[in-house]
Design a protein around this motif. Structure first.
Motif, mmCIF file in Angstrom:
data_model
loop_
_atom_site.group_PDB
_atom_site.id
_atom_site.type_symbol
_atom_site.label_atom_id
_atom_site.label_comp_id
_atom_site.label_asym_id
_atom_site.label_seq_id
_atom_site.Cartn_x
_atom_site.Cartn_y
_atom_site.Cartn_z
ATOM 1 N N GLN A 297 6.226 8.496 -0.924
ATOM 2 C CA GLN A 297 4.851 8.826 -0.620
ATOM 3 C C GLN A 297 4.652 10.345 -1.023
ATOM 4 O OE1 GLN A 297 3.217 7.659 3.181
ATOM 5 N NE2 GLN A 297 4.824 6.270 3.298
ATOM 6 N N SER B 90 1.007 -1.220 0.222
ATOM 7 C CA SER B 90 -0.005 -0.042 -0.034
ATOM 8 C C SER B 90 0.883 1.315 -0.021
ATOM 9 C CB SER B 90 -0.893 -0.064 1.186
ATOM 10 O OG SER B 90 0.065 0.255 2.325
ATOM 11 N N THR C 130 1.370 3.332 2.098
ATOM 12 C CA THR C 130 1.948 3.632 3.542
ATOM 13 C C THR C 130 3.176 2.841 3.652
ATOM 14 O OG1 THR C 130 0.274 2.146 4.658
ATOM 15 C CG2 THR C 130 -0.280 4.347 4.777
ATOM 16 N N ASP C 131 3.208 1.573 3.096
ATOM 17 C CA ASP C 131 4.382 0.662 3.091
ATOM 18 C C ASP C 131 5.577 1.463 2.145
ATOM 19 O OD1 ASP C 131 3.097 -1.127 4.215
ATOM 20 O OD2 ASP C 131 2.138 -2.101 2.489
ATOM 21 N N PRO D 22 8.934 7.037 2.749
ATOM 22 C CA PRO D 22 8.117 8.658 2.964
ATOM 23 C C PRO D 22 8.496 9.393 1.852
ATOM 24 C CG PRO D 22 8.877 8.028 4.893
ATOM 25 C CD PRO D 22 9.462 6.831 4.102
#
Length: 481
Positions: free
Chosen positions: A28, A19, A21-22, A25
């Motif tokens: 992301q 996902s 969130t995996d 950062p």
């Protein structure tokens, strides 16, 4: 980063599904930037997502954002450009398909590159699904096959692939819907029945709330039931296993004779075994049950098995003829062909008379009537059949052929052109319609219009029927002047 796990000899390595969130950062933040750039700069968004997917192919959230960007990127292209892209991508589809077994990761990347230029490319989307499944990315495979379903909701092959992927992704209830959708159109589809059985097993297992640490066999009170469920889930199709399943299902029917689903199961097993007489007997038993008496799909199934039995006999006779010419066998085969057509006509007529508002039955009857040359009757049935969206374009094709057979070429042109315009995707049916309208133009001495249609087919499928021969002869004739 998604690292592939080891796999057995000869199999593709399996990747981990992730996902957002995996992700790291920093990645992301890049994904967030890509999402915000879709409207104004979709190419930039595609580039960001593609770079992330190189290292993290199992992140479906990123792939979904990239697909949105791809659609946005080509949104303003003309219809002609889209057609051109389909043509130029065809060789790449074939090359990428060859990588599926040896390097599904490369096949997946190649398919995505094709989707950059045409996100509605059915072949590329299917390739994404196949490659993702081979890599163990079930949710990604579901996403790809769902995209195909949006474009071709009645594509049975895709629905079967979607259902299988949904089971692998832990979505068996969605897989049931796929199986049921297929059976609405093809009640005797054995693969759809097997898909439903596998989905039912998965649902049963899900209810038990097994965890990954435990052995699910221990969670079932009846260990024989565990073995049976596991056996069904593997969808083993050898004759011995199917025969066992027939016996077990017959025992279930004896205990619960009004359960129509059990009848459908045993009919499916018998069909795979080609025991058409036995299958027909069980269909008739099912129709005697309270829920079976008013079931038109079972009634249609009974007709289908009568025909299947005759076609099985025809195939056996044809096999005999391959071993040597035998006048007696040839005469028997010709008689059986004639009998089969007569039975199909009678059964189809009976279904129309019994269910006059079922326009799918009218299509089947009209198609048969046209095949035997009863064009006026065929036209009447096919005109009514157009009211059913599922068969409307098929009916229009046969209507065009019927008008052409009667020499009413203007109506044939009108019907076929309308069907062609209504179909956005270049599938097998549309190719057939285009070929037919080209033949009508030829018969109407409109050679330029005919060649324009043949060129359309040539540009998307050079191997379709005799199109290459027609095009080559046309240009050879022009060169000789």
């Amino acid at each position: 980063m998604s690292v592939p796990s080891p796999a057995p000899n000869g199999e593709a390595p399996k990747f981990k599904e992730e996902s957002l969130t995996d992700l790291d950062p920093r990645l992301q933040k890049q994904v967030d930037a890509a999402d915000k750039a879709i409207e104004k700069n979709p190419s930039y968004a595609i580039e960001i997502c593609a770079n992330i997917l190189v290292r993290n192919p199992g992140c479906l959230d990123v792939r979904k954002i990239m697909r949105k960007a791809q659609r946005r990127s080509v949104g303003g292209k003309s219809k002609g450009m889209t057609q051109f892209l389909k043509l130029t991508n065809t060789p790449f589809v074939m090359k990428a398909s060859s990588l599926l077994k040896t390097d599904p990761r490369a096949a997946l990347d190649s398919a995505e590159k094709m989707l950059n230029t045409n996100p509605s490319n059915i072949q590329a989307l299917q390739l994404v699904g196949q490659a993702a499944a081979a890599m163990g990315l079930a949710r990604t495979a579901v996403f790809a096959y769902e995209s195909v379903r949006e474009l071709e909701p009645e594509n049975v092959k895709n629905l079967l692939a979607l259902g299988a992927a949904q089971i692998d992704a832990g979505q068996p209830r969605e897989a049931v819907k796929c199986g049921e959708t297929i059976l609405e159109v093809e009640p005797a589809n054995g693969e759809a029945q097997a898909l439903l059985r596998r989905a039912s097993v998965a649902i049963t297992m899900d209810k038990g709330k097994w965890d990954e640490q435990g052995d699910f066999r221990e969670k079932l009170a009846n260990k024989e039931q565990a073995v049976a469920l596991e056996q069904q889930a593997r969808m083993v199709n050898d004759a011995d296993t199917l025969a066992t399943m027939v016996t077990q299902t017959a025992e279930k029917i004896e205990k619960d004779p009004e359960n129509i689903n059990f009848y459908r199961d045993i009919i499916g097993y018998l069909k795979q075994l080609q025991r058409y007489d036995d299958a027909l007997e069980w269909v008739r038993k099912a129709r005697q049950q309270p829920l079976g008496k008013a079931d038109s799909t079972l009634e249609k199934l009974e007709s289908d098995f009568v025909i299947a039995r005759m076609r099985h006999n025809i195939a056996q006779l044809e096999e005999k003829l391959t071993q040597g010419a035998d006048p007696a066998v040839k005469a028997e085969l010709d008689a059986l062909h004639k009998q089969e057509l007569e039975v199909r006509l009678k059964q189809s007529k009976d279904m129309v008379e019994k269910y006059p508002n079922d326009y799918g039955f009218r299509y089947e009857y009209g198609k048969l009537l046209s095949e035997v040359g009863q064009m006026d009757l065929a036209i009447r049935e096919l005109q009514l059949a157009r009211r059913n969206p599922k068969v409307a374009h098929h009916a229009m094709l046969y209507l065009g052929r019927a008008y052409r057979a009667k020499g009413i070429l203007d109506l044939a042109e009108e019907q076929l052109e309308q069907a062609k315009k209504e179909m956005a995707l270049m599938n097998d049916l549309k190719k057939e319609i285009i070929y037919e309208v080209a033949q009508v133009y030829r018969q109407h001495n409109k050679e330029d219009l005919a060649m324009a249609e043949f060129k359309t087919l040539y540009s998307v499928d050079i191997e379709y029927r005799d199109v290459a021969k027609i095009i080559n002869e046309y240009y050879e004739k022009r060169s000789k002047g």
